[in-house]
Design a protein around this motif. Structure first.
Motif, PDB file in Angstrom:
ATOM      1  N   ALA A   1       4.536   1.358  -5.211  1.00  0.00           N
ATOM      2  CA  ALA A   1       3.482   1.080  -4.245  1.00  0.00           C
ATOM      3  C   ALA A   1       2.148   1.547  -4.805  1.00  0.00           C
ATOM      4  O   ALA A   1       2.096   2.370  -5.724  1.00  0.00           O
ATOM      5  CB  ALA A   1       3.773   1.762  -2.912  1.00  0.00           C
TER       6      ALA A   1
ATOM      7  N   TYR B   1      -7.135   1.602   3.454  1.00  0.00           N
ATOM      8  CA  TYR B   1      -6.966   0.480   4.374  1.00  0.00           C
ATOM      9  C   TYR B   1      -8.342  -0.023   4.808  1.00  0.00           C
ATOM     10  O   TYR B   1      -9.315   0.734   4.861  1.00  0.00           O
ATOM     11  CB  TYR B   1      -6.162   0.900   5.604  1.00  0.00           C
ATOM     12  CG  TYR B   1      -4.671   0.983   5.375  1.00  0.00           C
ATOM     13  CD1 TYR B   1      -3.926  -0.167   5.136  1.00  0.00           C
ATOM     14  CD2 TYR B   1      -4.006   2.204   5.412  1.00  0.00           C
ATOM     15  CE1 TYR B   1      -2.560  -0.109   4.932  1.00  0.00           C
ATOM     16  CE2 TYR B   1      -2.638   2.283   5.202  1.00  0.00           C
ATOM     17  CZ  TYR B   1      -1.912   1.119   4.966  1.00  0.00           C
ATOM     18  OH  TYR B   1      -0.560   1.189   4.754  1.00  0.00           O
TER      19      TYR B   1
ATOM     20  N   ARG C   1      -0.228   3.418  -3.487  1.00  0.00           N
ATOM     21  CA  ARG C   1      -0.614   4.796  -3.214  1.00  0.00           C
ATOM     22  C   ARG C   1       0.344   5.809  -3.816  1.00  0.00           C
ATOM     23  O   ARG C   1      -0.077   6.886  -4.238  1.00  0.00           O
ATOM     24  CB  ARG C   1      -0.717   5.022  -1.695  1.00  0.00           C
ATOM     25  CG  ARG C   1      -1.295   6.373  -1.295  1.00  0.00           C
ATOM     26  CD  ARG C   1      -1.536   6.427   0.204  1.00  0.00           C
ATOM     27  NE  ARG C   1      -0.289   6.367   0.936  1.00  0.00           N
ATOM     28  CZ  ARG C   1       0.434   7.442   1.271  1.00  0.00           C
ATOM     29  NH1 ARG C   1       0.038   8.642   0.924  1.00  0.00           N
ATOM     30  NH2 ARG C   1       1.543   7.297   1.961  1.00  0.00           N
ATOM     31  N   SER C   2       1.613   5.472  -3.886  1.00  0.00           N
ATOM     32  CA  SER C   2       2.612   6.467  -4.295  1.00  0.00           C
ATOM     33  C   SER C   2       2.878   6.484  -5.797  1.00  0.00           C
ATOM     34  O   SER C   2       3.444   7.451  -6.304  1.00  0.00           O
ATOM     35  CB  SER C   2       3.935   6.196  -3.566  1.00  0.00           C
ATOM     36  OG  SER C   2       4.431   4.899  -3.888  1.00  0.00           O
TER      37      SER C   2
ATOM     38  N   SER D   1       5.112   8.713  11.142  1.00  0.00           N
ATOM     39  CA  SER D   1       6.160   8.806  10.117  1.00  0.00           C
ATOM     40  C   SER D   1       6.314  10.237   9.623  1.00  0.00           C
ATOM     41  O   SER D   1       7.431  10.717   9.405  1.00  0.00           O
ATOM     42  CB  SER D   1       5.817   7.878   8.947  1.00  0.00           C
ATOM     43  OG  SER D   1       5.747   6.536   9.356  1.00  0.00           O
TER      44      SER D   1
ATOM     45  N   GLN E   1       1.098   6.519   9.902  1.00  0.00           N
ATOM     46  CA  GLN E   1       1.418   7.534   8.905  1.00  0.00           C
ATOM     47  C   GLN E   1       1.703   8.879   9.561  1.00  0.00           C
ATOM     48  O   GLN E   1       2.623   9.592   9.156  1.00  0.00           O
ATOM     49  CB  GLN E   1       0.269   7.655   7.909  1.00  0.00           C
ATOM     50  CG  GLN E   1       0.098   6.449   7.000  1.00  0.00           C
ATOM     51  CD  GLN E   1      -1.114   6.575   6.098  1.00  0.00           C
ATOM     52  OE1 GLN E   1      -1.903   7.500   6.224  1.00  0.00           O
ATOM     53  NE2 GLN E   1      -1.281   5.625   5.203  1.00  0.00           N
TER      54      GLN E   1
ATOM     55  N   GLN F   1       7.886   0.768   0.883  1.00  0.00           N
ATOM     56  CA  GLN F   1       8.737   0.368   1.994  1.00  0.00           C
ATOM     57  C   GLN F   1      10.166   0.869   1.826  1.00  0.00           C
ATOM     58  O   GLN F   1      10.894   1.011   2.800  1.00  0.00           O
ATOM     59  CB  GLN F   1       8.743  -1.167   2.113  1.00  0.00           C
ATOM     60  CG  GLN F   1       7.345  -1.774   2.268  1.00  0.00           C
ATOM     61  CD  GLN F   1       6.634  -1.273   3.496  1.00  0.00           C
ATOM     62  OE1 GLN F   1       7.195  -1.255   4.590  1.00  0.00           O
ATOM     63  NE2 GLN F   1       5.370  -0.854   3.325  1.00  0.00           N
TER      64      GLN F   1
ATOM     65  N   TYR G   1       0.842  -1.204   0.000  1.00  0.00           N
ATOM     66  CA  TYR G   1       0.000   0.000   0.000  1.00  0.00           C
ATOM     67  C   TYR G   1       0.871   1.246   0.000  1.00  0.00           C
ATOM     68  O   TYR G   1       0.652   2.164  -0.786  1.00  0.00           O
ATOM     69  CB  TYR G   1      -0.906  -0.021   1.229  1.00  0.00           C
ATOM     70  CG  TYR G   1      -1.862   1.144   1.312  1.00  0.00           C
ATOM     71  CD1 TYR G   1      -3.133   1.051   0.768  1.00  0.00           C
ATOM     72  CD2 TYR G   1      -1.512   2.330   1.953  1.00  0.00           C
ATOM     73  CE1 TYR G   1      -4.027   2.112   0.845  1.00  0.00           C
ATOM     74  CE2 TYR G   1      -2.381   3.395   2.032  1.00  0.00           C
ATOM     75  CZ  TYR G   1      -3.635   3.283   1.472  1.00  0.00           C
ATOM     76  OH  TYR G   1      -4.508   4.344   1.541  1.00  0.00           O
ATOM     77  N   ASP G   2       1.862   1.281   0.880  1.00  0.00           N
ATOM     78  CA  ASP G   2       2.823   2.388   0.959  1.00  0.00           C
ATOM     79  C   ASP G   2       4.206   1.862   0.613  1.00  0.00           C
ATOM     80  O   ASP G   2       4.526   0.705   0.886  1.00  0.00           O
ATOM     81  CB  ASP G   2       2.845   2.997   2.366  1.00  0.00           C
ATOM     82  CG  ASP G   2       1.652   3.908   2.607  1.00  0.00           C
ATOM     83  OD1 ASP G   2       1.377   4.749   1.732  1.00  0.00           O
ATOM     84  OD2 ASP G   2       1.008   3.777   3.663  1.00  0.00           O
TER      85      ASP G   2
END
Length: 284
Positions: free
Chosen positions: A168, A205, A170-171, A220, A217, A162, A159-160
């Motif tokens: 990914a 999610y 989303r990105s 981070s 998130q 790493q 999903y995001d």
């Protein structure tokens, strides 16, 4: 595998004119007396009337798939009024561009996190014969295979990201869209369908972990912001000490430098405004 081929058809308006001329010639020859001429005229008129069943109207971006006693004989794509052999069975297939939006499906990404994802697929029939004869229902086939491809693609990527530059969901929306489009196209080639575009319409999610992932998130983002602030503060302290030394404003021993660095870092890195304290006494 059955491939599309051009079917037999004639301009409908020319055929109409021909049938009218034939009727004009043979109808007057029909009389009450049964002779050879009358029989021939009746037969010609009967064929003329039966030929009316061969007319069909083909709309723009539409195809007529024709079969004769179960055998595929061709496809007509010429638009307007067309005429073909009346015995041909004709099935209309739309060649127009359509879109399909899948429902939200729950799947685990390659990190094992449950996510919800949906897609919009823009497609059209590229081979009418394959669409009709290779699959039972090509519209249902598109829907099911699109969702299957989406599920397979979503489980292959996180999903995001790493790592930096890692693909990914989303990105990298454009990269993911291209991968999804190719995944769906590979599954729909056998059905004579062309995929024009495939994009993710919903990505999130799953509700059971959405709150925890949001906190992660946020943490981070805070760590990244603080790291940037500290890097900038250290650079400003280095510049301040360098300027004081170059301009010979004041001489500071190592202890006073440490105090100055500590104070500057507190001021620059703090998330609240600081209140200065003025030292009215001597430096030492």
């Amino acid at each position: 595998m059955i491939r599309e081929k051009v079917g037999f058809s004639l301009n409908g308006y020319a055929v109409v004119a021909t049938l009218v001329v034939v009727l004009a010639i043979f109808v007057p020859q029909i009389s009450e007396l049964m002779n050879a001429t009358t029989i021939i005229s009746l037969a010609v008129v009967a064929l003329d009337v039966a030929a009316l069943a061969g007319f069909m109207m083909v709309q723009p971006n539409q195809a007529k798939v024709m079969t004769l006693f179960g055998a595929y004989v061709g496809t007509v794509k010429e638009t307007g009024l067309r005429w073909t052999i009346p015995l041909f069975n004709r099935r209309t297939v739309s060649l127009r561009i359509r879109n399909f939006e899948s429902g939200k499906i729950k799947v685990n990404d390659n990190q094992g996190n449950p996510i919800e994802i949906a897609t919009i697929v823009v497609w059209s029939v590229s081979d009418s014969a394959e669409a009709v004869f290779e699959v039972d229902d090509y519209e249902s086939f598109v829907n099911i295979q699109s969702e299957s491809a989406l599920r397979n693609m979503a489980s292959s990527y996180p999903y995001d990201p790493q790592e930096e530059d890692a693909v990914a969901l989303r990105s990298h929306p454009q990269t993911i869209s291209d991968i999804l489009k190719q995944e769906i196209q590979d599954r729909l080639d056998k059905a004579g369908v062309m995929v024009h575009e495939a994009r993710i319409s919903h990505l999130a999610y799953a509700p059971e972990i959405a709150s925890a992932m949001l906190q992660r998130q946020q943490a981070s983002a805070i760590v990244a912001a603080r790291t940037r602030i500290v890097e900038g503060a250290v650079g400003m302290v280095e510049m301040a000490l360098e300027k004081l030394r170059e301009k010979d404003v004041v001489e500071l021993d190592e202890e006073r430098k440490a105090v100055m660095v500590s104070n500057l870092l507190v001021v620059l890195c703090g998330d609240k405004h600081t209140q200065p304290v003025i030292n009215a006494g001597s430096l030492y």
